[in-house]
Design a protein around this motif. Structure first.
Motif, PDB file in Angstrom:
ATOM      1  N   ASN A 192     -11.940   9.466  35.648  1.00  0.00           N
ATOM      2  CA  ASN A 192     -11.086  10.612  35.993  1.00  0.00           C
ATOM      3  C   ASN A 192     -10.301  10.386  37.288  1.00  0.00           C
ATOM      4  OD1 ASN A 192     -11.716  12.277  33.708  1.00  0.00           O
ATOM      5  ND2 ASN A 192     -13.741  12.550  34.592  1.00  0.00           N
ATOM      6  N   PRO A 193     -10.967   9.971  38.387  1.00  0.00           N
ATOM      7  CA  PRO A 193     -10.170   9.657  39.579  1.00  0.00           C
ATOM      8  C   PRO A 193      -9.124   8.568  39.322  1.00  0.00           C
ATOM      9  CG  PRO A 193     -12.504   9.786  40.151  1.00  0.00           C
ATOM     10  CD  PRO A 193     -12.423   9.902  38.658  1.00  0.00           C
ATOM     11  N   ASN A 194      -9.483   7.563  38.540  1.00  0.00           N
ATOM     12  CA  ASN A 194      -8.491   6.512  38.264  1.00  0.00           C
ATOM     13  C   ASN A 194      -7.309   7.055  37.467  1.00  0.00           C
ATOM     14  OD1 ASN A 194      -9.232   3.855  39.372  1.00  0.00           O
ATOM     15  ND2 ASN A 194     -11.149   4.241  38.319  1.00  0.00           N
ATOM     16  N   SER A 195      -7.573   8.014  36.575  1.00  0.00           N
ATOM     17  CA  SER A 195      -6.458   8.615  35.828  1.00  0.00           C
ATOM     18  C   SER A 195      -5.495   9.299  36.779  1.00  0.00           C
ATOM     19  CB  SER A 195      -6.963   9.680  34.848  1.00  0.00           C
ATOM     20  OG  SER A 195      -7.590   9.056  33.774  1.00  0.00           O
ATOM     21  N   VAL A 196      -6.043   9.972  37.778  1.00  0.00           N
ATOM     22  CA  VAL A 196      -5.188  10.646  38.761  1.00  0.00           C
ATOM     23  C   VAL A 196      -4.313   9.623  39.491  1.00  0.00           C
ATOM     24  CG1 VAL A 196      -5.326  11.813  41.001  1.00  0.00           C
ATOM     25  CG2 VAL A 196      -6.548  12.733  39.035  1.00  0.00           C
TER      26      VAL A 196
ATOM     27  N   LEU B  38      -0.410  11.115  40.594  1.00  0.00           N
ATOM     28  CA  LEU B  38      -0.601  12.442  41.204  1.00  0.00           C
ATOM     29  C   LEU B  38      -1.018  12.205  42.646  1.00  0.00           C
ATOM     30  CD1 LEU B  38      -2.654  14.775  38.855  1.00  0.00           C
ATOM     31  CD2 LEU B  38      -0.226  14.431  38.972  1.00  0.00           C
ATOM     32  N   ASN B  39      -0.108  12.391  43.556  1.00  0.00           N
ATOM     33  CA  ASN B  39      -0.417  12.023  44.943  1.00  0.00           C
ATOM     34  C   ASN B  39      -0.189  13.143  45.925  1.00  0.00           C
ATOM     35  OD1 ASN B  39      -0.544   9.336  43.937  1.00  0.00           O
ATOM     36  ND2 ASN B  39       1.684   9.281  44.048  1.00  0.00           N
ATOM     37  N   ILE B  40       0.560  14.140  45.522  1.00  0.00           N
ATOM     38  CA  ILE B  40       1.055  15.093  46.507  1.00  0.00           C
ATOM     39  C   ILE B  40       0.513  16.478  46.174  1.00  0.00           C
ATOM     40  CG2 ILE B  40       3.191  16.103  47.441  1.00  0.00           C
ATOM     41  CD1 ILE B  40       4.567  13.525  46.381  1.00  0.00           C
ATOM     42  N   PRO B  41       0.067  17.247  47.183  1.00  0.00           N
ATOM     43  CA  PRO B  41      -0.377  18.604  46.871  1.00  0.00           C
ATOM     44  C   PRO B  41       0.697  19.340  46.066  1.00  0.00           C
ATOM     45  CG  PRO B  41      -0.897  18.075  49.120  1.00  0.00           C
ATOM     46  CD  PRO B  41      -0.104  16.916  48.588  1.00  0.00           C
TER      47      PRO B  41
ATOM     48  N   VAL C 209     -14.315  19.585  41.734  1.00  0.00           N
ATOM     49  CA  VAL C 209     -13.492  19.079  42.835  1.00  0.00           C
ATOM     50  C   VAL C 209     -14.049  17.720  43.254  1.00  0.00           C
ATOM     51  CG1 VAL C 209     -12.712  19.459  45.192  1.00  0.00           C
ATOM     52  CG2 VAL C 209     -12.983  21.421  43.660  1.00  0.00           C
ATOM     53  N   PHE C 210     -13.159  16.728  43.301  1.00  0.00           N
ATOM     54  CA  PHE C 210     -13.535  15.387  43.766  1.00  0.00           C
ATOM     55  C   PHE C 210     -12.564  14.996  44.890  1.00  0.00           C
ATOM     56  CE2 PHE C 210     -13.933  14.728  38.920  1.00  0.00           C
ATOM     57  CZ  PHE C 210     -15.242  15.162  38.885  1.00  0.00           C
ATOM     58  N   PRO C 211     -13.026  14.240  45.911  1.00  0.00           N
ATOM     59  CA  PRO C 211     -12.046  13.694  46.855  1.00  0.00           C
ATOM     60  C   PRO C 211     -11.036  12.826  46.100  1.00  0.00           C
ATOM     61  CG  PRO C 211     -14.263  13.452  47.743  1.00  0.00           C
ATOM     62  CD  PRO C 211     -14.420  13.910  46.312  1.00  0.00           C
ATOM     63  N   SER C 212      -9.773  12.889  46.513  1.00  0.00           N
ATOM     64  CA  SER C 212      -8.743  12.077  45.849  1.00  0.00           C
ATOM     65  C   SER C 212      -9.051  10.589  46.045  1.00  0.00           C
ATOM     66  CB  SER C 212      -7.370  12.393  46.442  1.00  0.00           C
ATOM     67  OG  SER C 212      -6.484  11.340  46.180  1.00  0.00           O
ATOM     68  N   PRO C 213      -8.804   9.771  45.026  1.00  0.00           N
ATOM     69  CA  PRO C 213      -9.052   8.334  45.202  1.00  0.00           C
ATOM     70  C   PRO C 213      -7.956   7.631  45.991  1.00  0.00           C
ATOM     71  CG  PRO C 213      -8.190   8.745  43.018  1.00  0.00           C
ATOM     72  CD  PRO C 213      -8.345  10.097  43.668  1.00  0.00           C
ATOM     73  N   VAL C 214      -6.829   8.317  46.208  1.00  0.00           N
ATOM     74  CA  VAL C 214      -5.715   7.625  46.881  1.00  0.00           C
ATOM     75  C   VAL C 214      -5.216   8.356  48.127  1.00  0.00           C
ATOM     76  CG1 VAL C 214      -4.883   6.354  44.858  1.00  0.00           C
ATOM     77  CG2 VAL C 214      -4.081   8.692  45.243  1.00  0.00           C
ATOM     78  N   ASP C 215      -5.841   9.474  48.476  1.00  0.00           N
ATOM     79  CA  ASP C 215      -5.407  10.234  49.649  1.00  0.00           C
ATOM     80  C   ASP C 215      -6.654  10.570  50.468  1.00  0.00           C
ATOM     81  OD1 ASP C 215      -4.635  12.076  51.502  1.00  0.00           O
ATOM     82  OD2 ASP C 215      -3.529  13.364  50.108  1.00  0.00           O
ATOM     83  N   ALA C 216      -6.708  10.028  51.667  1.00  0.00           N
ATOM     84  CA  ALA C 216      -7.923  10.161  52.487  1.00  0.00           C
ATOM     85  C   ALA C 216      -8.261  11.618  52.770  1.00  0.00           C
ATOM     86  CB  ALA C 216      -7.743   9.404  53.792  1.00  0.00           C
ATOM     87  N   GLU C 217      -7.239  12.504  52.780  1.00  0.00           N
ATOM     88  CA  GLU C 217      -7.521  13.915  53.095  1.00  0.00           C
ATOM     89  C   GLU C 217      -7.401  14.831  51.887  1.00  0.00           C
ATOM     90  OE1 GLU C 217      -4.761  14.628  56.195  1.00  0.00           O
ATOM     91  OE2 GLU C 217      -5.827  13.232  57.518  1.00  0.00           O
TER      92      GLU C 217
ATOM     93  N   TYR D 296      -7.783  16.222  47.790  1.00  0.00           N
ATOM     94  CA  TYR D 296      -8.806  16.422  46.766  1.00  0.00           C
ATOM     95  C   TYR D 296      -8.132  16.530  45.410  1.00  0.00           C
ATOM     96  CZ  TYR D 296     -12.069  17.291  50.524  1.00  0.00           C
ATOM     97  OH  TYR D 296     -12.860  17.131  51.625  1.00  0.00           O
ATOM     98  N   MET D 297      -8.856  16.186  44.366  1.00  0.00           N
ATOM     99  CA  MET D 297      -8.367  16.431  43.004  1.00  0.00           C
ATOM    100  C   MET D 297      -9.265  17.485  42.371  1.00  0.00           C
ATOM    101  SD  MET D 297      -9.692  12.961  41.074  1.00  0.00           S
ATOM    102  CE  MET D 297      -9.980  13.662  39.455  1.00  0.00           C
TER     103      MET D 297
END
Ligand code: ADP
Length: 527
Positions: free
Chosen positions: A254-258, A263-266, A294-302, A304-305
């Motif tokens: 799922n995180p890899n799909s994001v 999907l990078n931007i709020p 809710v998971f932390p985003s895999p590509v944005d340190a701050e 969430y997805m």
């Protein structure tokens, strides 16, 4: 380059495991569903065997990452770290790791045998399910790794005590590549009911509620863009990888799909319209509750997805199509176009299967809002048995997307979202995409590639490599934003500024729908 080794390719290539679709279902029908851990290792051996016969020059690969099915877990026997760090490059992995696991069958995401463990973990948190969700991003779910570990400790304590490391499928594969235990990454780690998603650290309360001495068996957590290690000498000597090739943390599908959907931007939202429907969104300020994950985003340190899962997706749309549109998508689309947006105030709830969101049993419910004009103040609805066929068609489509909009807004989705990316089988249907654009009030894009999880792993390998080169985290948008948007997404704009009045009318209809939905949940809901 992206390599795909999926459940559907496992069965024909590795028939001796006698799995069905890559899994074993317990014949006693107790919800236990597992996969043989060694099958995944043999699959990797096989993949390398095939690749080494191709023209691929392994020495040119700078970084490797990957995508593992989320929630699944692997149990390394005491002493296995030594085996892992001294692999003999002359032999396949399988032969050397045959005795490395304390449990030979890994619980996977389809398992639903841990209801008692879920309740026990929720009860350990003062406020129960909601409190657990606020800390770990989700209430307890049977497939999540924490309840699975608790079940093993409660029922097979000797096996638990004979385990020195518990990996997720993702960190297990990364471990093979670095020849040592790899950390669990923050994004996949959030699918365990064990990690505090804000602190990005193990939750002491969750650990204690699950099993003793668990922290040492889980090891460290790490950001998804972090380096797990350099590639093991096994791969350098056997396949001639460059010894400086980096292994970037692997993560869940799922995180890899994001990552693969860019999907990078709020404000970014993805809607996957497959057998079931899934909504992914990006936010800086998540508000986890009893529904969704809710998971932390895999590509944005701050970032969430947020992930919302609907069981009633394409199969339910097909059911309505078969009953009211001559079993044809063409007829379905014609009927959809015959009706007006807002469906004259007709609202449908279609659950061919037990629904997750909202938690409602099988059943179709239809309501007509009396004297509907687009404004809803003081308007009452009346339950009816059936609509005319065109309204049934619009009802199933509008109902689903109004529900998605309502639940996503509850999670903090801006209204309108920045953009929507649609994927999955039903995203081929332009009439459906038009309805999405009208209801959410933003541009809808479709992807040209459907394998977003494996694409995302490749994107993350490059991102992790770049972060390492620059000496710290770098927003992924720096890497490709403009280029990738042009090359991998095709734009399907269907709402312009003139339609914003319609979007706000849909907003009013959505509130009414939520009111009715809440009443249905109170009356019929399962939890
Ligand atoms: P999966 O979740 O199994 O990967 P897919 O993403 O491949 O599923 O989507 C399959 C579904 O797409 C089918 O169940 C089908 O109902 C739906 N579908 C295919 N074409 C259309 C269409 N033109 N309009 C609406 N739905 C469609």
């Amino acid at each position: 380059m992206t390599l795909i080794f999926s459940d559907s390719t496992v069965q024909p290539n590795l028939p001796h495991y006698k799995t069905q679709d890559g899994v074993y279902r317990d014949p006693s029908n107790n919800g236990r569903i597992v996969s043989p851990t060694l099958m995944w290792i043999e699959a990797l051996d096989l993949m390398f065997q095939k690749l080494s016969k191709s023209n691929l020059d392994f020495s040119k690969i700078s970084a490797v990452s990957g995508s593992g099915q989320q929630h699944g877990s692997v149990y390394w026997k005491i002493g296995s770290s030594k085996i892992l760090s001294s692999l003999d490059h002359k032999k396949p992995l399988l032969e050397q790791l045959e005795n490395a696991f304390s449990i030979k069958e890994s619980p996977i995401w389809m398992d639903c045998s841990t209801t008692a463990e879920c309740r026990a973990i929720e009860n350990a948190f003062g406020g129960g399910a909601l409190e657990l969700a606020k800390v770990t991003g989700s209430r307890a779910y049977e497939r999540f790794t924490g309840p699975q570990i608790k079940k093993i400790f409660d029922h097979q304590p000797d096996i638990y005590n004979n385990t020195e490391r518990i990996s997720l499928v993702s960190s297990f594969m990364a471990s093979l590549f670095i020849g040592a235990y790899a950390a669990i990454d923050h994004s996949d780690g959030a699918g365990m009911n064990l990690m505090d998603i804000k602190a990005k650290a193990w939750s002491k309360v969750a650990l204690e509620a699950t099993a003793p001495d668990l922290e040492s068996k889980l090891g460290n957590l790490a950001p998804a863009y972090g380096v797990a290690g350099k590639i093991a000498s096994y791969f350098v000597e056997r396949y001639h990888f460059n010894k400086d090739c980096l292994v970037i943390q692997w993560s869940g599908d799922n995180p890899n799909s994001v990552a693969g959907l860019t999907l990078n931007i709020p404000g970014d939202l993805a809607i996957s319209l497959g057998t079931s429907d899934t909504v992914f969104m990006i936010t800086k300020d998540p508000n986890p509750g009893l529904e969704g994950h809710v998971f932390p985003s895999p590509v944005d340190a701050e970032g969430y997805m947020v992930m919302l899962c609907y069981k009633n997706g394409s199969l339910t749309r097909e059911d309505v199509r078969n009953s009211y549109a001559e079993k044809s998508w063409d007829v379905f689309n014609k009927l959809l176009q015959q009706t007006q947006p807002l469906n004259g105030g007709k609202l449908g709830f279609y659950y061919k299967d037990h629904e997750i969101l909202p938690p409602l049993p099988v059943g179709y419910h239809r309501y007509v809002i009396e004297n509907f004009s687009g404004a809803l103040d003081g308007m009452k609805e009346q339950e009816v048995k059936e609509f005319d066929p065109p309204s049934e068609v619009r009802g199933v489509i509008e109902g689903q997307f109004l529900s998605m909009r309502a639940h996503a807004e509850r999670f903090g989705m801006p209204s309108p979202p920045k953009r929507i990316i649609a994927t999955g089988g039903a995203s081929a249907n332009d009439s459906i995409l038009n309805a999405i654009a009208s209801i959410f009030g933003c541009d809808v894009y479709t992807v040209q590639r459907q394998d977003s999880a494996s694409l995302g792993a490749a994107v993350r390998a490059a991102h992790g490599w770049l972060c390492n080169k620059k000496g710290g985290y770098l927003p992924i948008s720096n890497m490709y934003m403009d280029k990738l948007e042009k090359t991998s997404l095709s734009c399907k704009l269907s709402v312009n500024a003139g339609d914003q009045e319609l979007v706000s009318k849909y907003g009013a209809l959505m509130k009414k729908r939520t009111e009715i939905e809440n009443r249905l949940v109170q009356k019929l809901g399962r939890c």
